[in-house]
Design a protein around this motif. Structure first.
Motif, PDB file in Angstrom:
ATOM      1  N   ILE A  15      10.061   1.796   5.433  1.00  0.00           N
ATOM      2  CA  ILE A  15       9.811   3.006   4.628  1.00  0.00           C
ATOM      3  C   ILE A  15      11.129   3.639   4.188  1.00  0.00           C
ATOM      4  O   ILE A  15      11.302   4.001   3.021  1.00  0.00           O
ATOM      5  N   GLY A  16      12.067   3.800   5.123  1.00  0.00           N
ATOM      6  CA  GLY A  16      13.359   4.404   4.789  1.00  0.00           C
ATOM      7  C   GLY A  16      14.098   3.610   3.729  1.00  0.00           C
ATOM      8  O   GLY A  16      14.648   4.168   2.782  1.00  0.00           O
ATOM      9  N   PRO A  32       0.796  -1.224   0.000  1.00  0.00           N
ATOM     10  CA  PRO A  32       0.000   0.000   0.000  1.00  0.00           C
ATOM     11  C   PRO A  32       0.836   1.285   0.000  1.00  0.00           C
ATOM     12  O   PRO A  32       0.347   2.340  -0.370  1.00  0.00           O
ATOM     13  N   VAL A  33       2.114   1.193   0.386  1.00  0.00           N
ATOM     14  CA  VAL A  33       2.981   2.369   0.399  1.00  0.00           C
ATOM     15  C   VAL A  33       3.764   2.409  -0.901  1.00  0.00           C
ATOM     16  O   VAL A  33       4.434   1.458  -1.268  1.00  0.00           O
ATOM     17  N   SER A  34       3.636   3.531  -1.603  1.00  0.00           N
ATOM     18  CA  SER A  34       4.388   3.702  -2.844  1.00  0.00           C
ATOM     19  C   SER A  34       5.210   4.982  -2.759  1.00  0.00           C
ATOM     20  O   SER A  34       4.949   5.858  -1.931  1.00  0.00           O
ATOM     21  N   ILE A  35       6.192   5.075  -3.630  1.00  0.00           N
ATOM     22  CA  ILE A  35       7.060   6.251  -3.687  1.00  0.00           C
ATOM     23  C   ILE A  35       6.682   7.030  -4.937  1.00  0.00           C
ATOM     24  O   ILE A  35       6.506   6.455  -6.005  1.00  0.00           O
ATOM     25  N   ASP A  41       0.662   6.187   1.321  1.00  0.00           N
ATOM     26  CA  ASP A  41      -0.409   5.273   0.970  1.00  0.00           C
ATOM     27  C   ASP A  41      -1.640   6.130   0.669  1.00  0.00           C
ATOM     28  O   ASP A  41      -1.509   7.346   0.486  1.00  0.00           O
ATOM     29  N   GLU A  42      -2.804   5.533   0.620  1.00  0.00           N
ATOM     30  CA  GLU A  42      -4.014   6.299   0.294  1.00  0.00           C
ATOM     31  C   GLU A  42      -4.327   7.368   1.330  1.00  0.00           C
ATOM     32  O   GLU A  42      -4.934   8.383   1.006  1.00  0.00           O
ATOM     33  N   ASP A  43      -3.919   7.152   2.585  1.00  0.00           N
ATOM     34  CA  ASP A  43      -4.317   8.039   3.671  1.00  0.00           C
ATOM     35  C   ASP A  43      -3.235   8.962   4.201  1.00  0.00           C
ATOM     36  O   ASP A  43      -3.528  10.044   4.690  1.00  0.00           O
TER      37      ASP A  43
END
Length: 162
Positions: free
Chosen positions: A95-96, A4-7, A57-59
């Protein structure tokens, strides 16, 4: 399952969350200058002209990486300096690493040979993180800063694109 996390590149709608990250993460263990911005407009002015990627992510925006050439010299156009920040609630979730991997890929596409950064001696978690992600120590700046009545070393690390 899709992560769900994109760059992606920064968007204006990211500014309030990035301002919160900036105002939360910096302290005398990881920066010789305390970053604090009173408003989104002040933050927007500070980052003008910078290449910034965000992890979102979306939020939520979870972190960022800011890259720039170390100087305006033509001879520095094959090098990026970076600054990275991850919201405390999102640290230790990869994330990093995801941000660094993305920057390494972008650097290769742009013909960048070297990605460098500075990290203060007391920030041992960051030093370990950079080493784990392929960065090597290039320099030690002994007693570089005098903060809260004590001298502090500063290190330069680099990642070389092959």
């Amino acid at each position: 399952m899709k992560d769900p996390v994109s760059i992606r590149l920064i968007k204006e709608s990211d500014f309030p969350e990035l301002l919160e990250i900036e105002n939360t993460i910096w302290n005398t263990r990881n920066s010789p200058v305390l970053h604090y911005y009173e408003s989104v407009d002040e933050y927007k002015e500070k980052i003008q002209g910078r290449l910034i990627f965000v992890a979102a992510d979306e939020d939520n925006v979870h972190g960022f990486v800011d890259v720039h050439h170390p100087t305006p010299l033509l001879s520095h156009k094959k090098q990026w300096m970076l600054g990275i920040g991850v919201h405390p609630d999102s640290q230790s979730l990869g994330i990093g690493r995801k941000l660094l991997d993305y920057v390494k890929d972008e650097a290769a596409k742009e013909g960048i040979r070297k990605i460098a950064l500075r990290v203060m001696g007391p920030n041992t978690r960051a030093i370990q993180f950079y080493r784990k992600n392929g960065f090597v120590q290039e320099a030690l700046f002994k007693d570089e800063f005098f903060i809260n009545g004590a001298f502090c070393d500063d290190y330069q690390f680099a990642y070389f694109i092959e």
